[in-house]
Design a protein around this motif. Structure first.
Motif, PDB file in Angstrom:
ATOM      1  N   PHE A 114      33.812  42.813  49.562  1.00 58.82           N
ATOM      2  CA  PHE A 114      34.242  43.204  50.898  1.00 58.82           C
ATOM      3  C   PHE A 114      33.886  44.648  51.237  1.00 58.82           C
ATOM      4  O   PHE A 114      34.226  45.125  52.323  1.00 58.82           O
ATOM      5  N   ASN A 115      33.193  45.351  50.332  1.00 61.29           N
ATOM      6  CA  ASN A 115      32.760  46.716  50.615  1.00 61.29           C
ATOM      7  C   ASN A 115      31.256  46.831  50.853  1.00 61.29           C
ATOM      8  O   ASN A 115      30.753  47.925  51.106  1.00 61.29           O
ATOM      9  N   TRP A 116      30.518  45.720  50.758  1.00 62.02           N
ATOM     10  CA  TRP A 116      29.068  45.798  50.895  1.00 62.02           C
ATOM     11  C   TRP A 116      28.594  46.259  52.268  1.00 62.02           C
ATOM     12  O   TRP A 116      27.497  46.845  52.366  1.00 62.02           O
ATOM     13  N   ALA A 171      16.890  56.917  46.457  1.00 63.53           N
ATOM     14  CA  ALA A 171      17.667  58.160  46.564  1.00 63.53           C
ATOM     15  C   ALA A 171      18.961  57.964  47.350  1.00 63.53           C
ATOM     16  O   ALA A 171      20.043  58.301  46.845  1.00 63.53           O
ATOM     17  N   PRO A 172      18.944  57.440  48.586  1.00 66.66           N
ATOM     18  CA  PRO A 172      20.224  57.254  49.292  1.00 66.66           C
ATOM     19  C   PRO A 172      21.151  56.260  48.610  1.00 66.66           C
ATOM     20  O   PRO A 172      22.379  56.428  48.648  1.00 66.66           O
ATOM     21  N   ILE A 173      20.594  55.218  47.981  1.00 63.75           N
ATOM     22  CA  ILE A 173      21.446  54.260  47.270  1.00 63.75           C
ATOM     23  C   ILE A 173      22.127  54.933  46.092  1.00 63.75           C
ATOM     24  O   ILE A 173      23.335  54.741  45.849  1.00 63.75           O
ATOM     25  N   SER A 196      28.542  45.381  45.394  1.00 62.39           N
ATOM     26  CA  SER A 196      28.405  45.774  46.795  1.00 62.39           C
ATOM     27  C   SER A 196      27.024  46.364  47.079  1.00 62.39           C
ATOM     28  O   SER A 196      26.465  46.158  48.164  1.00 62.39           O
ATOM     29  N   ASN A 197      26.446  47.080  46.107  1.00 57.23           N
ATOM     30  CA  ASN A 197      25.110  47.648  46.307  1.00 57.23           C
ATOM     31  C   ASN A 197      24.044  46.566  46.405  1.00 57.23           C
ATOM     32  O   ASN A 197      23.127  46.655  47.236  1.00 57.23           O
ATOM     33  N   VAL A 198      24.132  45.552  45.546  1.00 57.64           N
ATOM     34  CA  VAL A 198      23.134  44.485  45.567  1.00 57.64           C
ATOM     35  C   VAL A 198      23.181  43.738  46.901  1.00 57.64           C
ATOM     36  O   VAL A 198      22.150  43.544  47.564  1.00 57.64           O
ATOM     37  N   VAL A 243      39.081  50.405  31.716  1.00 53.92           N
ATOM     38  CA  VAL A 243      39.446  49.439  32.747  1.00 53.92           C
ATOM     39  C   VAL A 243      39.021  49.944  34.117  1.00 53.92           C
ATOM     40  O   VAL A 243      38.371  49.231  34.896  1.00 53.92           O
ATOM     41  N   SER A 244      39.365  51.190  34.425  1.00 53.00           N
ATOM     42  CA  SER A 244      39.029  51.750  35.729  1.00 53.00           C
ATOM     43  C   SER A 244      37.520  51.858  35.921  1.00 53.00           C
ATOM     44  O   SER A 244      36.990  51.521  36.993  1.00 53.00           O
ATOM     45  N   MET A 245      36.804  52.330  34.903  1.00 50.68           N
ATOM     46  CA  MET A 245      35.359  52.487  35.024  1.00 50.68           C
ATOM     47  C   MET A 245      34.659  51.137  35.126  1.00 50.68           C
ATOM     48  O   MET A 245      33.687  50.989  35.882  1.00 50.68           O
ATOM     49  N   LEU A 246      35.141  50.135  34.384  1.00 50.14           N
ATOM     50  CA  LEU A 246      34.524  48.815  34.443  1.00 50.14           C
ATOM     51  C   LEU A 246      34.695  48.189  35.818  1.00 50.14           C
ATOM     52  O   LEU A 246      33.739  47.649  36.396  1.00 50.14           O
ATOM     53  N   VAL A 247      35.906  48.241  36.352  1.00 53.01           N
ATOM     54  CA  VAL A 247      36.157  47.664  37.670  1.00 53.01           C
ATOM     55  C   VAL A 247      35.360  48.408  38.740  1.00 53.01           C
ATOM     56  O   VAL A 247      34.707  47.787  39.597  1.00 53.01           O
ATOM     57  N   ALA A 248      35.400  49.736  38.711  1.00 54.48           N
ATOM     58  CA  ALA A 248      34.709  50.524  39.738  1.00 54.48           C
ATOM     59  C   ALA A 248      33.196  50.340  39.661  1.00 54.48           C
ATOM     60  O   ALA A 248      32.526  50.163  40.692  1.00 54.48           O
ATOM     61  N   THR A 249      32.635  50.360  38.455  1.00 50.41           N
ATOM     62  CA  THR A 249      31.189  50.209  38.308  1.00 50.41           C
ATOM     63  C   THR A 249      30.735  48.801  38.686  1.00 50.41           C
ATOM     64  O   THR A 249      29.727  48.620  39.387  1.00 50.41           O
ATOM     65  N   GLY A 250      31.472  47.785  38.231  1.00 50.09           N
ATOM     66  CA  GLY A 250      31.110  46.412  38.574  1.00 50.09           C
ATOM     67  C   GLY A 250      31.180  46.155  40.066  1.00 50.09           C
ATOM     68  O   GLY A 250      30.283  45.511  40.639  1.00 50.09           O
TER      69      GLY A 250
END
Length: 332
Positions: free
Chosen positions: A204-206, A250-252, A135-137, A123-130
């Motif tokens: 909201f973190n992008w 690299a920075p991403i 936000s990265n995209v 659950v934690s890994m799915l939410v954090a990775t998603g």
């Protein structure tokens, strides 16, 4: 037969083939940037240890359900016979630890803590990775556009970043999560809560990723390879996605490894406040929330999920620091 030696103004000068005579071809091989980065990364033993822990955590999250099935672990099974109803504490050893329950049991219902830690990992890994991917995209696309075009485009996107950064994210996330608990967008239950958490945390973190990408793009757009692409008639979209984005990997990548643990902590905080993952689904933050009232009766119930979060966040941070040093072309 050795190569001739030429003389220049009285000094002997060996030819290149004479200097390289006896040297194997396999010994004269160039290294790619990836090989150089990997060689630097391997020298950082702390970062390697963090990377190993991260890989194990990812495998644990992916294989959580098969592991539970193989070993017969049930995170929702009650063992009331192992709980003292008067003291509201596990019977027997410290925290109810035994061969059947290596990490102890829930002091209220007798649920196995190892099973709940494994269940909460995906659950934690799915939410954090998603949330990190989302936000990265958004941040990468808007950041590279702002940095490359500049002018009013840069001003507009920069002010948009400032607007998002001004939001009280925690209060906003609590209000959205609480208002969408019953059902929305054709979803309900656990899929809805996971989707809402991914959207709220990622959307909201992008700006954090956007600012980093914008700053790097401002520097890269003045480099020679960009000028060469322009002189050959390349247009903006080609330069953005074929010339600039590959140099931003690299920075991403480094910032992503630092953003994932932040998102894990944010998900745990929302679950701790009761607006994240709802019981009976196990989550690390939810376990901490349940352990607050039972801390004096059974401190281990708070220690186990707390250590799980601590180890995960520490491993990702160590990996991120190592990748930053390995991918920095100015490092030695």
């Amino acid at each position: 037969m050795t190569a001739p030696i030429e003389t220049t103004h009285g000094q002997a000068e060996a030819q290149p083939e004479a200097i390289l005579s006896g040297v194997e071809r396999s010994e004269i091989q160039g290294r790619s940037l990836g090989q150089i980065a990997w060689m630097r990364f391997r020298r950082d033993k702390v970062a390697v240890a963090g990377g190993i822990v991260v890989v194990l955590l990812v495998l644990l999250a992916i294989l959580a359900k098969p592991i539970e099935h193989i070993f017969g672990l049930d995170p929702t099974a009650f063992h009331q016979d192992l709980v003292d109803p008067v003291k509201v504490a596990p019977k027997g050893g410290w925290g109810g630890m035994s061969w059947d329950h290596p990490l102890g049991i829930d002091p209220q219902y007798g649920r196995d803590l190892l099973a709940r830690i494994i269940e909460g990992s995906w659950v934690s890994m799915l939410v954090a990775t998603g949330a990190t991917i989302l936000s990265n995209v958004i941040g990468t696309v808007l950041g590279v556009i702002a940095g490359y075009y500049g002018g009013w485009v840069d001003s507009l996107i920069s002010r948009l970043m400032d607007t998002f950064l001004a939001f009280p994210l925690l209060l906003f996330a609590i209000s959205i999560s609480a208002s969408l608990q019953d059902g929305a967008f054709g979803l309900n239950g656990l899929p809805l809560r996971i989707s809402v958490l991914i959207f709220v945390i990622g959307f909201f973190n992008w700006p954090y990723m956007g600012r980093i990408v914008r700053g790097q793009t401002l520097s890269l757009r003045e480099r020679e390879f960009v000028e060469a692409a322009r002189s050959m008639g390349a247009r903006g979209p080609y330069i953005l996605f074929k010339e600039l984005l590959p140099n931003l990997v690299a920075p991403i990548l480094v910032y992503s490894t630092l953003l994932i643990p932040t998102n894990i902590l944010f998900e745990a905080a929302l679950s701790f406040l009761g607006v994240g993952i709802a019981p009976p689904q196990a989550s690390w933050g939810g376990m901490l929330n349940d352990a607050v009232d039972l801390f004096y009766a059974d401190p281990q119930y708070m220690v186990v999920p707390g250590l799980a979060i601590f180890i995960t966040v520490l491993a990702f941070n160590l990996l991120g620091d190592g990748l930053r040093d390995a991918l920095d072309p100015r490092s030695k």
